[in-house]
Scaffold this motif. Structure first.
Motif, PDB file in Angstrom:
ATOM      1  N   LEU A  66      -6.907   2.553  13.996  1.00 23.42           N
ATOM      2  CA  LEU A  66      -6.821   1.200  13.587  1.00 23.42           C
ATOM      3  C   LEU A  66      -8.158   0.658  13.297  1.00 23.42           C
ATOM      4  CD1 LEU A  66      -5.176  -1.133  12.845  1.00 23.42           C
ATOM      5  CD2 LEU A  66      -5.073  -1.847  15.285  1.00 23.42           C
ATOM      6  N   GLU A  67      -8.547   0.405  12.241  1.00 22.40           N
ATOM      7  CA  GLU A  67     -10.136  -0.004  12.157  1.00 22.40           C
ATOM      8  C   GLU A  67     -10.128  -1.350  11.555  1.00 22.40           C
ATOM      9  OE1 GLU A  67     -11.133   2.992   9.494  1.00 22.40           O
ATOM     10  OE2 GLU A  67     -11.875   4.299  11.041  1.00 22.40           O
ATOM     11  N   VAL A  68     -11.197  -2.057  11.896  1.00 20.79           N
ATOM     12  CA  VAL A  68     -11.490  -3.501  11.189  1.00 20.79           C
ATOM     13  C   VAL A  68     -12.896  -3.520  10.620  1.00 20.79           C
ATOM     14  CG1 VAL A  68     -12.734  -4.216  13.391  1.00 20.79           C
ATOM     15  CG2 VAL A  68     -11.661  -5.885  11.950  1.00 20.79           C
ATOM     16  N   ALA A  69     -12.921  -4.147   9.376  1.00 19.74           N
ATOM     17  CA  ALA A  69     -14.220  -4.462   8.552  1.00 19.74           C
ATOM     18  C   ALA A  69     -14.227  -5.744   8.066  1.00 19.74           C
ATOM     19  CB  ALA A  69     -14.459  -3.331   7.496  1.00 19.74           C
ATOM     20  N   ASN A  70     -15.438  -6.077   7.756  1.00 17.71           N
ATOM     21  CA  ASN A  70     -15.728  -7.733   7.019  1.00 17.71           C
ATOM     22  C   ASN A  70     -15.765  -7.442   5.565  1.00 17.71           C
ATOM     23  OD1 ASN A  70     -15.187  -9.490   9.114  1.00 17.71           O
ATOM     24  ND2 ASN A  70     -17.198  -8.920   9.752  1.00 17.71           N
ATOM     25  N   VAL A  71     -14.844  -7.684   4.640  1.00 19.79           N
ATOM     26  CA  VAL A  71     -14.819  -7.540   3.185  1.00 19.79           C
ATOM     27  C   VAL A  71     -14.202  -8.856   2.700  1.00 19.79           C
ATOM     28  CG1 VAL A  71     -14.612  -6.044   1.267  1.00 19.79           C
ATOM     29  CG2 VAL A  71     -14.768  -5.024   3.559  1.00 19.79           C
ATOM     30  N   GLY A  72     -15.034  -9.833   2.634  1.00 24.89           N
ATOM     31  CA  GLY A  72     -14.448 -11.116   2.019  1.00 24.89           C
ATOM     32  C   GLY A  72     -13.452 -11.821   2.991  1.00 24.89           C
ATOM     33  N   GLY A  73     -13.605 -11.305   4.232  1.00 27.42           N
ATOM     34  CA  GLY A  73     -12.533 -11.538   5.199  1.00 27.42           C
ATOM     35  C   GLY A  73     -12.376 -10.497   6.338  1.00 27.42           C
ATOM     36  N   ALA A  74     -11.690 -10.554   7.103  1.00 26.27           N
ATOM     37  CA  ALA A  74     -11.132  -9.515   7.952  1.00 26.27           C
ATOM     38  C   ALA A  74     -10.238  -8.824   7.360  1.00 26.27           C
ATOM     39  CB  ALA A  74     -10.838 -10.153   9.581  1.00 26.27           C
ATOM     40  N   VAL A  75     -10.590  -7.556   7.478  1.00 22.94           N
ATOM     41  CA  VAL A  75      -9.512  -6.321   6.789  1.00 22.94           C
ATOM     42  C   VAL A  75      -9.364  -5.414   7.780  1.00 22.94           C
ATOM     43  CG1 VAL A  75      -9.340  -4.583   5.023  1.00 22.94           C
ATOM     44  CG2 VAL A  75     -10.626  -6.672   4.585  1.00 22.94           C
ATOM     45  N   PHE A  76      -8.247  -5.275   8.245  1.00 19.73           N
ATOM     46  CA  PHE A  76      -7.537  -4.336   9.189  1.00 19.73           C
ATOM     47  C   PHE A  76      -7.011  -3.247   8.722  1.00 19.73           C
ATOM     48  CE2 PHE A  76      -8.391  -8.233  11.972  1.00 19.73           C
ATOM     49  CZ  PHE A  76      -8.596  -7.614  13.163  1.00 19.73           C
ATOM     50  N   THR A  77      -7.057  -1.707   8.987  1.00 19.67           N
ATOM     51  CA  THR A  77      -6.655  -0.890   8.362  1.00 19.67           C
ATOM     52  C   THR A  77      -5.794   0.029   9.231  1.00 19.67           C
ATOM     53  OG1 THR A  77      -8.384  -0.921   6.342  1.00 19.67           O
ATOM     54  CG2 THR A  77      -6.987   1.176   6.824  1.00 19.67           C
ATOM     55  N   LEU A  78      -4.503   0.458   9.164  1.00 18.66           N
ATOM     56  CA  LEU A  78      -3.897   1.125  10.035  1.00 18.66           C
ATOM     57  C   LEU A  78      -3.627   2.610   9.199  1.00 18.66           C
ATOM     58  CD1 LEU A  78      -2.259   2.004  12.338  1.00 18.66           C
ATOM     59  CD2 LEU A  78      -0.141   1.036  11.259  1.00 18.66           C
ATOM     60  N   THR A  79      -4.029   3.675   9.771  1.00 17.75           N
ATOM     61  CA  THR A  79      -3.926   4.962   9.129  1.00 17.75           C
ATOM     62  C   THR A  79      -2.742   5.716  10.166  1.00 17.75           C
ATOM     63  OG1 THR A  79      -6.097   4.884   8.396  1.00 17.75           O
ATOM     64  CG2 THR A  79      -5.010   7.077   8.366  1.00 17.75           C
ATOM     65  N   VAL A  80      -1.698   6.349   9.463  1.00 18.26           N
ATOM     66  CA  VAL A  80      -0.768   6.822  10.339  1.00 18.26           C
ATOM     67  C   VAL A  80      -0.759   8.248   9.433  1.00 18.26           C
ATOM     68  CG1 VAL A  80       1.681   6.719  11.038  1.00 18.26           C
ATOM     69  CG2 VAL A  80       0.373   4.772  10.890  1.00 18.26           C
ATOM     70  N   PRO A  81      -0.396   9.263  10.358  1.00 11.13           N
ATOM     71  CA  PRO A  81      -0.248  10.867   9.677  1.00 11.13           C
ATOM     72  C   PRO A  81       1.315  10.777   9.527  1.00 11.13           C
ATOM     73  CG  PRO A  81      -1.458  10.907  11.876  1.00 11.13           C
ATOM     74  CD  PRO A  81      -1.218   9.610  11.819  1.00 11.13           C
ATOM     75  N   ARG A  82       1.678  11.345   8.377  1.00 12.07           N
ATOM     76  CA  ARG A  82       3.089  11.531   7.949  1.00 12.07           C
ATOM     77  C   ARG A  82       3.752  12.176   8.896  1.00 12.07           C
ATOM     78  NH1 ARG A  82       3.694  10.111   2.687  1.00 12.07           N
ATOM     79  NH2 ARG A  82       1.973   9.800   1.378  1.00 12.07           N
ATOM     80  N   GLY A  83       3.208  13.491   9.723  1.00 10.86           N
ATOM     81  CA  GLY A  83       4.436  14.129  10.601  1.00 10.86           C
ATOM     82  C   GLY A  83       3.850  14.073  11.942  1.00 10.86           C
ATOM     83  N   ALA A  84       2.643  13.320  12.252  1.00 12.99           N
ATOM     84  CA  ALA A  84       2.050  13.590  13.581  1.00 12.99           C
ATOM     85  C   ALA A  84       3.028  12.849  14.632  1.00 12.99           C
ATOM     86  CB  ALA A  84       0.771  13.157  13.688  1.00 12.99           C
ATOM     87  N   VAL A  85       3.598  13.504  15.638  1.00  6.90           N
ATOM     88  CA  VAL A  85       4.441  12.673  16.380  1.00  6.90           C
ATOM     89  C   VAL A  85       3.950  12.760  17.707  1.00  6.90           C
ATOM     90  CG1 VAL A  85       6.356  12.765  14.975  1.00  6.90           C
ATOM     91  CG2 VAL A  85       5.855  14.728  16.647  1.00  6.90           C
ATOM     92  N   GLU A  86       2.982  13.591  18.342  1.00  9.21           N
ATOM     93  CA  GLU A  86       2.456  13.809  19.345  1.00  9.21           C
ATOM     94  C   GLU A  86       1.038  13.553  19.483  1.00  9.21           C
ATOM     95  OE1 GLU A  86       3.341  17.719  20.772  1.00  9.21           O
ATOM     96  OE2 GLU A  86       5.681  17.507  20.742  1.00  9.21           O
ATOM     97  N   HIS A  87       0.970  12.576  20.636  1.00 12.61           N
ATOM     98  CA  HIS A  87      -0.709  12.449  20.961  1.00 12.61           C
ATOM     99  C   HIS A  87      -0.827  12.028  22.201  1.00 12.61           C
ATOM    100  CE1 HIS A  87      -4.794  11.340  19.483  1.00 12.61           C
ATOM    101  NE2 HIS A  87      -4.589  10.254  20.007  1.00 12.61           N
ATOM    102  N   MET A  88      -1.960  12.579  22.750  1.00 11.86           N
ATOM    103  CA  MET A  88      -2.132  12.002  24.367  1.00 11.86           C
ATOM    104  C   MET A  88      -2.921  10.749  24.268  1.00 11.86           C
ATOM    105  SD  MET A  88      -3.116  15.792  26.041  1.00 11.86           S
ATOM    106  CE  MET A  88      -3.242  14.727  27.580  1.00 11.86           C
ATOM    107  N   CYS A  89      -2.483   9.823  25.098  1.00  7.57           N
ATOM    108  CA  CYS A  89      -3.136   8.637  25.086  1.00  7.57           C
ATOM    109  C   CYS A  89      -4.684   8.797  25.908  1.00  7.57           C
ATOM    110  CB  CYS A  89      -2.237   7.665  26.064  1.00  7.57           C
ATOM    111  SG  CYS A  89      -0.754   7.241  24.946  1.00  7.57           S
TER     112      CYS A  89
END
Length: 475
Positions: A452-475
């Motif tokens: 989850l990333e944020v940038a300022n491009v004419g306002g606040a732009v938040f971008t969520l990137t989700v893998p199509r099949g990644a279901v396991e991740h360590m916190c």
């Protein structure tokens, strides 16, 4: 009490012992090889001289007939061999006087020098009746002698005595020289051992001093890596350990600061709704029906706010404990995002634009929470129009972008916007929100293996990137 040498003394002693053992072994080996070769040369020369004498004596007897007996003829020839000690033992009566034995020794019938007991019966009898000669060594008043006994004529034995004093003196000189060389090599090896021990001890002391300084809190302490030996490996391992430990300590320090700030923020955020609820509860006792209605409404809203805050706190505690559970299933992100927009901003008419295949494997509840928090943040702290895009044109991942047209994030807020209880100036002026929404969204993205990333491009732009099949991740 058992004496235990230190590192330097242990190295020096080891080098000295190894040097001494090696030097002594080499010296003894050299001496034995040289002594054996010298004695073999001496014996071979004596044997050659003896064989020559027996042949020459036989020929002398054949050429001359002027002697009364064979013994006299051989004795005459041997007397011409100046400087040689010899003796004749005769067992044939027709050849001259016959030798007799006394005290286990044969008495010679002719010879030079006086060697009582130098012709033992056992040695002399061994040569009788066979060809060849016998060699043995005896000690005499004039030194060690090599004795060679062999037949000149049937029944007439010649014994020649060769003094080994010269060889013994030569070998004694060799022993002295080898001992001197061994001592010099041992001293030189000991000196090298002391120098090596000093160098190693210096490096070990440097490592020990670095460890003490590191233990005292100087986390920037590092060891110089010199060469490619074991001490260099030790220095490299120490530096790697110090780097990891320093990072861990720094993380613990930051965690501690975060925890203290977290407690303070929780106390602050809980105090406001609790104070409002206490005031509302007091207002319920008012005789005015309008005041009671406003108090009841305030009490309900603050209770809901307090419940939401508690729920957010419980969610963050699950992330911290590693107990957050992911329940993946096939999700159509376009439908999920559209529903999240409708829930978080009803009646705003925020459009959801879809590009490509937007089906992923993820936890719909957590993905819904992420999008809902992003849209709520855009509506509350940004400015319309708000644009939401679901982009599935990439093969391995899907992007969800939430952009507003507001002033964007301040520069000092951008690096910490996903931290807990972080709020901008506009958010601080309002009462709604717990300051945990973006932090929870960020943790849910990480749980999916996304970002989850944020940038300022004419306002606040938040971008969520989700893998199509990644279901396991360590916190």
């Amino acid at each position: 009490m058992t004496w235990r040498p230190g590192l330097r003394a242990g190295i020096v002693l080891t080098v000295v012992v190894v040097t001494l053992v090696t030097t002594v072994t080499m010296a003894l080996t050299t001496y034995h090889l040289q002594a054996g070769a010298t004695r073999e040369r001496f014996t071979a020369a004596a044997q050659a001289a003896f064989d020559s004498d027996t042949q020459q004596a036989h020929q002398f007897l054949v050429r001359s007939t002027a002697f009364k007996s064979v013994v006299d003829g051989v004795a005459e020839y041997m007397r011409a061999r100046l400087g040689l000690t010899w003796a004749l033992v005769n067992f044939t009566p027709t050849s001259g006087p016959v030798s007799v034995s006394r005290d286990g020794m044969y008495l010679p019938v002719a010879g030079t020098g006086s060697f009582p007991g130098q012709l033992p019966v056992s040695e002399v009898d061994e040569i009788r009746g066979r060809r060849g000669s016998v060699r043995y060594t005896v000690d005499t008043p004039v030194g060690s002698q090599l004795v060679i006994v062999g037949e000149v004529e049937p029944g007439l034995l010649l014994a020649e005595f060769y003094n080994t004093r010269g060889i013994d003196s030569e070998l004694a000189t060799l022993r002295t020289r080898l001992a001197a060389v061994a001592v010099l090599i041992a001293l030189f090896g000991s000196a090298l051992g002391v120098l090596a021990a000093r160098a190693i001890q210096r490096r070990v002391r440097t490592a020990a001093d670095a460890a003490r300084r590191f233990g005292a809190g100087e986390l920037a302490t590092r060891l110089p890596v010199q060469g490619r030996d074991e001490l260099a490996d030790l220095a490299g391992s120490f530096n790697a350990m110090a780097e990891r430990l320093g990072e861990s300590i720094e993380q613990l320090r930051l965690k501690d600061q975060q925890q203290r700030r977290f407690v303070a923020d929780v106390a602050h955020d809980l105090r406001t709704p609790l104070a409002s609820m206490v005031a509302a509860a007091d207002g319920l006792h008012s005789p005015d029906a309008g005041d009671r209605a406003r108090s009841a409404e305030l009490l309900g809203s603050q209770a809901r706010r307090l419940g939401g805050l508690v729920e957010d706190l419980l969610e963050m505690s699950r992330f911290d404990a590693g107990a957050a559970e992911l329940r993946p299933e096939v999700v159509d992100l376009e439908a999920l995002v559209s529903d999240a927009v409708e829930v978080s901003a009803p009646g705003t008419g925020i459009p959801v634009r879809r590009v490509g295949d937007v089906v992923v494997l993820g936890d719909p509840r957590r993905l819904h929470t992420i999008v809902r928090n992003l849209v709520t943040n855009a509506v509350r702290h940004g400015a319309p129009p708000v644009d939401v895009t679901v982009d599935g044109t990439e093969t391995g991942r899907v992007r969800v972008t939430v952009a507003d047209s507001g002033p964007g994030l301040p520069d000092d807020l951008t690096p910490v916007v996903f931290d807990r209880f972080v709020r901008g100036d506009r958010a601080r002026s309002r009462t709604e929100g717990s300051g945990l929404g973006l932090a929870i969204a960020h943790e849910n993205a990480r749980l999916h293996g996304g970002t989850l990333e944020v940038a300022n491009v004419g306002g606040a732009v938040f971008t969520l990137t989700v893998p199509r099949g990644a279901v396991e991740h360590m916190c």
